[in-house]
Scaffold this active site. Structure first.
Site, short mmCIF file in Angstrom:
data_model
loop_
_atom_site.label_atom_id
_atom_site.label_comp_id
_atom_site.label_asym_id
_atom_site.label_seq_id
_atom_site.Cartn_x
_atom_site.Cartn_y
_atom_site.Cartn_z
N CYS A 78 -42.76 -24.72 -40.34
CA CYS A 78 -44.18 -24.82 -39.99
C CYS A 78 -45.00 -25.38 -41.15
CB CYS A 78 -44.71 -23.47 -39.56
SG CYS A 78 -44.24 -22.15 -40.67
N LYS A 86 -39.11 -9.24 -30.75
CA LYS A 86 -38.33 -10.18 -29.94
C LYS A 86 -37.99 -11.43 -30.74
CE LYS A 86 -39.43 -13.48 -27.07
NZ LYS A 86 -38.35 -14.44 -27.37
N GLU A 134 -47.70 -32.01 -34.77
CA GLU A 134 -46.53 -31.41 -35.39
C GLU A 134 -45.26 -31.88 -34.68
OE1 GLU A 134 -45.76 -27.10 -34.92
OE2 GLU A 134 -45.44 -27.08 -37.09
N GLU A 160 -49.25 -16.90 -36.70
CA GLU A 160 -48.79 -17.89 -37.68
C GLU A 160 -48.24 -19.04 -36.87
OE1 GLU A 160 -47.03 -20.19 -39.57
OE2 GLU A 160 -45.48 -18.81 -40.25
N SER A 207 -45.32 -21.66 -31.77
CA SER A 207 -46.12 -22.86 -31.52
C SER A 207 -47.59 -22.53 -31.32
CB SER A 207 -45.58 -23.58 -30.29
OG SER A 207 -45.69 -22.75 -29.16
N THR A 208 -48.43 -23.49 -31.61
CA THR A 208 -49.87 -23.31 -31.44
C THR A 208 -50.20 -23.09 -29.97
OG1 THR A 208 -50.35 -24.55 -33.44
CG2 THR A 208 -52.12 -24.42 -31.84
#
Ligand code: NAI
Ligand code: MG
Length: 488
Positions: A301, A193, A398, A267, A246-247
């Site tokens: 990232c 996706k 971030e 990741e 995203s985390t």
């Protein structure tokens, strides 16, 4: 003051004629369907969403939204195709992957233009970095397909089965390549996706995959937003999830897969430290700082979003950096002169602007060169913050935009401690004349990648991945095969 005037004169006396890349040869359909079981298929619920051009806000195409039912169809197709694909010899599998690589090369220009149209990145980057690296990734893993016995000597690597892969919007085609190539080389079948703001190059890739003649169901590409992603994650017949993003979503996926047999690689975000020692080649380091944080509008990232400059050269580095920032061209992503393109989405622009406000409110000293933005679209000037410390939010969190937080240091131990003082651990850069210093820091920095006298260099043969909240698992190189195999 005198120096600033020089800058103004520089900018006033250097003008660039526009050099837009042509879009004449680009074919974009009005509407894109899902790619399931070797066919372009309408979504069961007949829902579509728009993908827009972030440099003018205009709609480019309608994209099918995959529901849970569509995802189920894709997983079933992948399951059906698995046995045959896994049973093919590595050499045969490699042939298809080589074919995909060559077809990307043949259509590289078309892919580059669409990547910049749909996502906002400068054509210089999509043309010279994203697309060549994507082709390279397929070439590299095509080469491994018939050599797995050498990758894992005296062991018998077996594919995992059906792999669900979810990718972000910052490197749309490249992330698709990072995910697909190793999975296919090792004999897995895939449901992939792309991100909802940048589906087009993944859908173009579906056309190429189709053209390659790969058996139906081996690769399925479903489009949609978070809900579609969650349907893949929660599908009971998926053997592995590979996620980049995203985390926050990474944590959700880790929870959702806990206690199941699904394997997982993540990741996630980063807050990379870029460290400039006094003995570094300063002009090169300044270029490196610019590349580390302003490449791809800072939607990276592994961006070098925290700059650490040794105190003795800090004034010089900052002065040169400001001057260099004056010369950066922000604007039309399709113009070959452009250094900084459009911010990928309105949502992301809001996030960045909010962080800039937070930086100012927390007492940071902001610097932005004057920029003339186009009248429409999402734009952000290259930004740096001085006068910040470890506790500032813009140093810890971030931002994912062209915003750099600058700090100074005196000793090696101090900079190691500061650089590691982050929940993330994805990347770092070290600039010094001394090789031994680079090796020392490589050992001490908690980062999956440490660049020496360069930044943001990617190579299919080199592993990439994080520590701590930047995730786990490696992509690229020999290491990148491992998350897609099991040993019985
Ligand atoms: P995101 O993590 O929501 O999006 C990444 C991908 O995950 C997209 O394909 C999205 O559709 C999918 N997704 C979203 N929710 C999901 C769910 N519940 N289950 C499964 N898949 C899901 O990232 P977003 O919201 O676009 O960006 C927010 C922030 O994330 C950025 O400001 C940036 O800091 C960070 N980010 C980091 C990336 C990286 O490469 N490490 C890439 C993209 C964003
Ligand atoms: Mg778009």
């Amino acid at each position: 003051m005198a120096k600033n005037n020089n800058n103004k004169i520089f900018k006033a006396s250097w003008t660039y004629d526009e050099a837009p890349e042509s879009t004449d040869h680009i074919q974009i359909k009005k509407q894109y369907e899902l790619y399931i079981d070797g066919k372009f298929t309408k979504p069961v619920k007949n829902n579509y969403f728009d993908t827009t051009n972030p440099s003018d806000g205009k709609k480019i195409a309608s994209i099918a939204e995959a529901s849970t039912e569509d995802v189920d169809k894709a997983v079933k197709a992948a399951r059906k195709a698995f046995k045959g694909w896994a049973a093919l010899s590595g050499k045969e599998r490699g042939k298809y992957i080589f074919r995909i690589a060559r077809l990307i090369q043949e259509r590289a220009r078309e892919f580059a233009v669409i990547e910049s149209l749909d996502g906002g990145k400068p054509i210089r980057e999509s043309r010279d970095i994203d697309i060549p690296l994507a082709a390279n990734h397929f070439f590299y893993y095509a080469g491994w397909a018939d050599k797995l016995e050498y990758a894992f000597p005296n062991r018998d690597p077996k594919p995992l089965g059906v792999v669900g892969q979810i990718i972000p919007w910052n490197f749309p085609l490249l992330m698709a390549a990072w995910k697909l190539a190793p999975a296919l080389a090792t004999g897995n079948t895939v449901v992939l996706k792309p991100a909802e703001t940048t589906s087009l190059t993944a859908l173009k890739l579906a056309e190429i995959i189709h053209e390659s003649g790969i058996p139906k169901g081996v690769v399925n590409i479903v489009t949609g937003a978070g809900e579609t992603g969650a349907s893949i994650v929660n599908h009971p017949d998926v053997n592995k999830i590979a996620f980049t993003g995203s985390t926050g979503v990474g944590k959700y996926i880790q929870k959702a897969t806990a206690g199941t047999n699904k394997k997982l690689t993540l990741e996630l975000g980063g807050k990379g430290a870029n460290i400039i020692f006094e003995d570094a080649a300063i002009d090169q380091a300044v270029e490196g700082i610019v590349n580390a944080i302003f490449f791809n509008q800072g939607h990276v990232c592994c961006a070098g979003s925290r700059l650490f400059v040794q105190e003795s050269v800090a004034d010089l580095v900052i002065e040169k950096l400001k001057r260099r920032m004056e010369t950066l061209i922000v604007g039309n992503p399709l113009d070959k002169n452009t250094d900084i393109g459009a911010i990928n989405s309105k949502k992301q622009l809001k996030t960045i602007e909010n962080y800039i406000k937070i930086g100012i409110n927390e007492g940071g000293e902001i610097y932005q060169p004057e920029c003339k933005f186009p009248t429409q679209g999402n734009w952000c000037a290259p930004t740096l913050f001085l006068n910040v410390s470890q506790s500032h939010r813009i140093v810890q969190e971030e931002i994912f935009g062209p915003v750099l937080a600058v700090q100074t240091f005196r000793t090696i131990d101090e900079v190691i401690e500061k650089a590691n003082n982050t929940p993330y651990g994805l990347s770092a850069g070290v600039w010094t004349e001394k090789g031994s210093k680079i090796f020392h820091l490589t050992q001490k920095l908690n980062a999956g990648v440490v660049w020496g006298n360069t930044f943001n260099k990617f190579d299919a043969t080199s592993p990439f991945g994080g520590y701590k909240e930047s995730g786990f698992g490696r992509e690229g190189g020999l290491h990148g095969l491992k998350p897609y195999v099991k040993f019985e």
